[in-house]
Design a protein around this motif. Sequence first.
Motif, PDB file in Angstrom:
ATOM      1  N   TYR A  11      90.811  10.466  46.251  1.00 29.16           N
ATOM      2  CA  TYR A  11      89.209  10.261  46.573  1.00 29.16           C
ATOM      3  C   TYR A  11      89.089  11.153  47.648  1.00 29.16           C
ATOM      4  CZ  TYR A  11      85.392   7.743  48.380  1.00 29.16           C
ATOM      5  OH  TYR A  11      84.105   7.500  49.076  1.00 29.16           O
ATOM      6  N   TYR A  33      99.929  11.769  40.322  1.00 25.69           N
ATOM      7  CA  TYR A  33      98.934  11.086  39.398  1.00 25.69           C
ATOM      8  C   TYR A  33      98.873   9.599  39.310  1.00 25.69           C
ATOM      9  CZ  TYR A  33      98.550  15.929  38.735  1.00 25.69           C
ATOM     10  OH  TYR A  33      98.745  17.224  38.898  1.00 25.69           O
ATOM     11  N   MET A 144      97.709   7.554  56.813  1.00 22.31           N
ATOM     12  CA  MET A 144      96.728   6.821  56.565  1.00 22.31           C
ATOM     13  C   MET A 144      96.865   5.079  56.711  1.00 22.31           C
ATOM     14  SD  MET A 144      94.384   9.107  56.811  1.00 22.31           S
ATOM     15  CE  MET A 144      93.003   7.761  56.417  1.00 22.31           C
ATOM     16  N   TYR A 183      98.690  -5.301  49.418  1.00 19.61           N
ATOM     17  CA  TYR A 183      98.533  -4.032  49.947  1.00 19.61           C
ATOM     18  C   TYR A 183      98.462  -3.569  51.362  1.00 19.61           C
ATOM     19  CZ  TYR A 183      95.255  -0.244  51.364  1.00 19.61           C
ATOM     20  OH  TYR A 183      94.922   0.819  52.279  1.00 19.61           O
ATOM     21  N   VAL A 213      85.770   3.536  53.316  1.00 19.13           N
ATOM     22  CA  VAL A 213      85.200   4.989  52.771  1.00 19.13           C
ATOM     23  C   VAL A 213      84.156   4.757  51.838  1.00 19.13           C
ATOM     24  CG1 VAL A 213      85.341   7.329  52.566  1.00 19.13           C
ATOM     25  CG2 VAL A 213      87.220   6.161  53.740  1.00 19.13           C
ATOM     26  N   ARG A 229      87.280  12.176  42.901  1.00 16.12           N
ATOM     27  CA  ARG A 229      87.213  10.999  41.954  1.00 16.12           C
ATOM     28  C   ARG A 229      86.454   9.991  42.655  1.00 16.12           C
ATOM     29  NH1 ARG A 229      91.682   8.919  39.744  1.00 16.12           N
ATOM     30  NH2 ARG A 229      90.466   7.082  39.341  1.00 16.12           N
TER      31      ARG A 229
HETATM   32  N1  LIG Z   1      89.210   4.987  50.324  1.00 12.21           N
HETATM   33  C1  LIG Z   1      88.942   3.997  51.425  1.00 12.21           C
HETATM   34  O1  LIG Z   1      88.127   3.292  51.475  1.00 12.21           O
HETATM   35  C2  LIG Z   1      90.259   3.918  52.263  1.00 12.21           C
HETATM   36  C3  LIG Z   1      90.334   2.972  53.465  1.00 12.21           C
HETATM   37  C4  LIG Z   1      91.212   2.728  54.249  1.00 12.21           C
HETATM   38  C5  LIG Z   1      92.552   3.523  54.087  1.00 12.21           C
HETATM   39  N2  LIG Z   1      92.618   4.265  53.026  1.00 12.21           N
HETATM   40  C6  LIG Z   1      93.910   5.039  52.626  1.00 12.21           C
HETATM   41  O2  LIG Z   1      93.558   6.542  52.505  1.00 12.21           O
HETATM   42  C7  LIG Z   1      94.709   6.985  51.904  1.00 12.21           C
HETATM   43  C8  LIG Z   1      93.970   7.607  50.690  1.00 12.21           C
HETATM   44  O3  LIG Z   1      92.953   6.626  49.953  1.00 12.21           O
HETATM   45  P1  LIG Z   1      92.091   7.126  48.797  1.00 12.21           P
HETATM   46  O4  LIG Z   1      90.888   6.285  48.532  1.00 12.21           O
HETATM   47  O5  LIG Z   1      92.179   8.651  48.726  1.00 12.21           O
HETATM   48  O6  LIG Z   1      93.097   6.628  47.506  1.00 12.21           O
HETATM   49  P2  LIG Z   1      93.571   7.503  45.947  1.00 12.21           P
HETATM   50  O7  LIG Z   1      94.103   6.535  45.232  1.00 12.21           O
HETATM   51  O8  LIG Z   1      92.413   8.193  45.547  1.00 12.21           O
HETATM   52  O9  LIG Z   1      94.509   8.560  46.518  1.00 12.21           O
HETATM   53  C9  LIG Z   1      95.689   8.413  46.781  1.00 12.21           C
HETATM   54  C10 LIG Z   1      96.700   9.422  46.025  1.00 12.21           C
HETATM   55  O10 LIG Z   1      97.992   9.295  46.255  1.00 12.21           O
HETATM   56  C11 LIG Z   1      98.843   9.482  45.076  1.00 12.21           C
HETATM   57  N3  LIG Z   1     100.012   8.831  44.991  1.00 12.21           N
HETATM   58  C12 LIG Z   1     100.289   7.589  45.189  1.00 12.21           C
HETATM   59  N4  LIG Z   1     101.656   7.273  45.037  1.00 12.21           N
HETATM   60  C13 LIG Z   1     102.251   8.159  45.158  1.00 12.21           C
HETATM   61  C14 LIG Z   1     103.543   8.760  45.274  1.00 12.21           C
HETATM   62  N5  LIG Z   1     104.673   7.722  45.154  1.00 12.21           N
HETATM   63  N6  LIG Z   1     103.788  10.094  45.032  1.00 12.21           N
HETATM   64  C15 LIG Z   1     102.787  11.069  44.927  1.00 12.21           C
HETATM   65  N7  LIG Z   1     101.613  10.626  44.982  1.00 12.21           N
HETATM   66  C16 LIG Z   1     101.356   9.286  45.176  1.00 12.21           C
HETATM   67  C17 LIG Z   1      97.864   9.065  43.840  1.00 12.21           C
HETATM   68  O11 LIG Z   1      98.107   9.391  42.725  1.00 12.21           O
HETATM   69  C18 LIG Z   1      96.549   9.311  44.498  1.00 12.21           C
HETATM   70  O12 LIG Z   1      95.967  10.587  43.943  1.00 12.21           O
HETATM   71  C19 LIG Z   1      95.355   5.790  51.208  1.00 12.21           C
HETATM   72  O13 LIG Z   1      96.528   5.719  52.016  1.00 12.21           O
HETATM   73  C20 LIG Z   1      94.575   4.572  51.521  1.00 12.21           C
HETATM   74  O14 LIG Z   1      95.337   3.482  51.650  1.00 12.21           O
HETATM   75  C21 LIG Z   1      91.506   4.579  51.970  1.00 12.21           C
END
Ligand SMILES: NC(=O)c1ccc[n+]([C@@H]2O[C@H](COP(=O)([O-])OP(=O)(O)OC[C@H]3O[C@@H](n4cnc5c(N)ncnc54)[C@H](O)[C@@H]3O)[C@@H](O)[C@H]2O)c1
Length: 421
Positions: A11, A33, A144, A183, A213, A229
């Motif tokens: 995302y 993925y 992050m 988590y 976010v 996404r």
């Molecule tokens: N979206 C939010 O509101 C939010 C808020 C606070 C923190 N975060 C942090 O920001 C980061 C990104 O969040 P997001 O919302 O884009 O999540 P997301 O799940 O959409 O993206 C994470 C990506 O990492 C990849 N991934 C996971 N494990 C993996 C591995 N072992 N090897 C390779 N790739 C791997 C996934 O396939 C995914 O595409 C995360 O660390 C999340 O904890 C997000």
Amino acid sequence: MKAMILGADGYIGWPLSMKMANAYGEVVVVDNYATRRLVADVGGISAMPIGADLKERAQRFEKHYPGKKMHVIEGDLKHPAFVEALIRKYKPETIIHLAQQRSAPYSQISTTHALYTQVNNVSSNLNLLFAMHKYAPKAHLLKMGSMGEYGTPNIAIEEGFMDIEYKGRKDKITVPRMGGSWYHQSKIFDSYNVAFANRVWGLRATDVMQGVVYGNRTAEMIDEGLLTRLDIDSIWGTVINKYCAQLIALKKLLIYGKGLMTRGFLSLEDSISALFLLTENPPAEGEYRIVNQLDRTYNTYELAEKVKKIGEELGFESTFETVENPRVEKQEHYYEVVHEKLPSVGFKPKHSVDGQIREIIKDLDRYRSVWIRKKSLLMPNVYWNRSENSEASKKEAWLYRYITKGFTGKPPELGAEGSPG
Ligand SMILES: NC(=O)c1ccc[n+]([C@@H]2O[C@H](COP(=O)([O-])OP(=O)(O)OC[C@H]3O[C@@H](n4cnc5c(N)ncnc54)[C@H](O)[C@@H]3O)[C@@H](O)[C@H]2O)c1
């Protein structure tokens, strides 16, 4: 290589990768993925189309932005040899680590889901710390974390560190952590591990305590093929995005408990800009910096009121429905967050929550055929106080194999970009 983005299919990762590729000319983007698979595991789907894989997305990006390059590497960061090969080959100056299992409800489904979350997140992060120490010791790690690491203390949440006086003595300590899910606990482990790598190896790092976010568009998404996404189900969606889907599909907004739980929020595009600014303004060599990343705070009821009002303006009527809060958390609490470091490097949020809600509703309506058949997934079905939430996922054996797979066998190849050998 200037920048490497881990978790680039996600995302936040995808729009950030586009922004960075435009700014620096080329970037390395990595993903396995996992999110696509785990969202599918609970029956979910991205509400906006995101194409077959990262290679396809990168090709589309390069077509729309001639002269810019994304080097796509598919692989699992749980595999230490893969991570070593990656860092050794590209020696990035900045590594943005977003690649984690990031759903609190997913981590609460069962033992296996909690195990997957913590194994994936903690081991991938450790692999990266060791690989950086070996092959890119001067690089800047932008990791992050989450505002959820702090919990909801009855005092202001300082930006990472706080002064204390205890029994007549003074010190500076890290702000205590109190995660709200398995988590969030994994993020806390990560924070302590990054801080330790800084103390023993002098690793330069920024630990971003990111708020929730919301939103779905950034300036780089000039074509449908470049969308990111958007998760809207009760396990993978974040609150504003979920409300917008509930508005359209259920004509009611689901208020958890009293709806007075307050958190920090930031739009997707502002989040991307903030991460970019932190890359451009790294900490000093050997410094460990903690940044609280948010625009402002809201409680979940206030947000529902906004979605209801904007929905009405767009022709979507809805009512509020109070449901049992599936989470175990304080329903009413003090919440104040200090966030001064981003403004000090020039960050000014540009997007109003109202404007973003309008965009999300319009896009969810435009792409309703993609996700509307999944509307039963909008109802919460993972409860923190149950030992098993088996109806949420019946594929634990699969998940267990998936956990162990990342560590074993041959490391994933670096693909067309080169081999790990
Ligand atoms: N979206 C939010 O509101 C939010 C808020 C606070 C923190 N975060 C942090 O920001 C980061 C990104 O969040 P997001 O919302 O884009 O999540 P997301 O799940 O959409 O993206 C994470 C990506 O990492 C990849 N991934 C996971 N494990 C993996 C591995 N072992 N090897 C390779 N790739 C791997 C996934 O396939 C995914 O595409 C995360 O660390 C999340 O904890 C997000």
